[in-house]
Design a protein around this motif. Structure first.
Motif, short mmCIF file in Angstrom:
data_model
loop_
_atom_site.label_atom_id
_atom_site.label_comp_id
_atom_site.label_asym_id
_atom_site.label_seq_id
_atom_site.Cartn_x
_atom_site.Cartn_y
_atom_site.Cartn_z
N ILE A 28 0.87 -1.18 0.00
CA ILE A 28 0.00 0.00 0.00
C ILE A 28 0.90 1.23 0.00
O ILE A 28 1.65 1.45 0.95
N PRO A 29 0.88 2.04 -1.04
CA PRO A 29 1.79 3.19 -1.11
C PRO A 29 1.45 4.22 -0.04
O PRO A 29 0.29 4.36 0.38
N TYR A 30 2.47 4.94 0.37
CA TYR A 30 2.30 5.95 1.42
C TYR A 30 2.13 7.31 0.77
O TYR A 30 2.90 8.25 0.99
N ASN A 31 1.07 7.44 -0.06
CA ASN A 31 1.00 8.61 -0.95
C ASN A 31 -0.26 9.45 -0.81
O ASN A 31 -0.38 10.50 -1.43
N THR A 32 -1.24 9.01 -0.03
CA THR A 32 -2.47 9.78 0.17
C THR A 32 -2.83 9.72 1.66
O THR A 32 -2.39 8.80 2.37
N PRO A 33 -3.65 10.66 2.14
CA PRO A 33 -4.07 10.59 3.54
C PRO A 33 -4.74 9.25 3.89
O PRO A 33 -4.50 8.69 4.96
N GLU A 34 -5.59 8.75 2.97
CA GLU A 34 -6.26 7.47 3.23
C GLU A 34 -5.26 6.33 3.32
O GLU A 34 -5.33 5.50 4.24
N ASN A 35 -4.30 6.26 2.38
CA ASN A 35 -3.32 5.19 2.40
C ASN A 35 -2.39 5.29 3.61
O ASN A 35 -1.95 4.27 4.15
#
Length: 228
Positions: A28-35
C-alpha cells in the motif's frame, strides 16, 4: 514476557517489530491521507497480533482466557484482512459503485386481503455522478474470489467465510441458543485457521513487499501443529 512486568524494571523490554517495518512490508503506497491511515492501522494491528502470539506462547492461562485471546486474534486478524480487501478492491476498480441515488419513498395504504395485511413501497431514484456503495466483508470476499484479485489457493475462501462469522462474535449477543457462546465456538482449530489464512494473504504477491516480516505467524502455526 518477564521484561514487561513493571516490578522487574527490565532495562530492555520486549517489543514487537516496529511500525515502520510493518508499513514497509506491504504494497500500500504511502501517498495519500487514506493510504497513510491504512498503513498506520495495519502496523498497529500487526504489532498487536505479535503481542497476542507472545501471550499465547509464554502465559499459562485458564481455558476461558485462552479462548478470549483466540477471539481477540481472530477479530484483529479479520480486521487486517478486511482493510486489505478494501484497498485492493478500490485500487483495482472493482469496488461496487452506482449512479443512482434514492430521493423519495412512496408507501401505499395498508390493504387487507384474506386476513393478510399488505402494503406497496416504491422508491424513486435520481441519476447522479457515480459514487461508491457500501460493501460488507461477505461481499468483498465474494468479489475478491470472483475477480481473481489475489494469487491465492481457492481453499482459502471457504475458511475466510467461516472466520468472518467468528469475527462477528465481537457482538456479544451473537449466537443461537444457550450454548452457542464463544467458549464452544472458538478453539485451537479456529486460531490455527486464522494463522494460516492471515499468513497466506499477507504473503500474496499483490500485497507483500517482505514476507520475512510475517514469518512469525507461520512459525507459530507450524510449531503448534507439532505440539498438538
Amino acid at each position: 514476557m518477564e521484561t514487561l512486568i513493571k516490578k522487574n524494571e527490565a532495562p530492555k523490554r520486549w517489543y514487537p517489530q516496529s511500525v515502520e517495518a510493518y508499513k514497509s512490508g506491504i504494497k500500500i503506497p504511502y501517498n495519500t491521507p487514506e493510504n497513510k491511515r491504512l498503513n498506520s492501522n495495519f502496523a498497529y494491528s500487526m504489532q498487536y497480533i505479535e503481542y497476542i502470539e507472545k501471550q499465547l506462547d509464554e502465559l499459562k492461562l485458564s481455558d476461558v482466557l485462552l479462548t478470549m485471546l483466540y477471539k481477540s486474534y481472530i477479530v484483529t486478524g479479520m480486521g487486517i484482512i478486511e482493510m486489505l480487501f478494501v484497498y485492493l478492491l478500490k485500487e483495482t476498480g472493482f469496488w461496487n459503485k452506482t449512479e443512482w441515488e434514492e430521493c423519495a419513498t412512496y408507501v401505499s395504504n395498508p390493504k387487507d386481503d384474506s386476513g393478510i395485511t399488505t402494503k406497496v413501497e416504491s422508491k424513486l431514484y435520481k441519476k447522479v455522478p457515480p459514487y461508491e456503495m457500501r460493501m460488507d466483508l461477505d461481499s468483498m470476499i465474494k468479489k475478491i474470489e470472483k475477480k481473481h484479485i489475489l494469487t491465492i489457493d481457492h481453499n482459502v475462501f471457504p475458511a475466510l467465510k467461516k472466520l468472518r462469522e467468528l469475527r462477528n462474535r465481537v457482538h456479544l449477543q451473537a449466537g443461537e441458543g444457550a450454548y452457542d457462546h464463544d467458549y464452544n465456538s472458538i478453539g485451537f482449530e479456529e486460531i490455527q485457521m486464522m494463522r494460516h489464512i492471515l499468513y497466506a494473504i499477507l504473503t500474496t504477491p499483490e500485497i507483500c513487499n517482505n514476507a520475512a516480516k510475517f514469518e512469525f505467524i507461520n512459525l507459530c502455526f507450524t510449531k503448534r501443529l507439532r505440539v498438538e
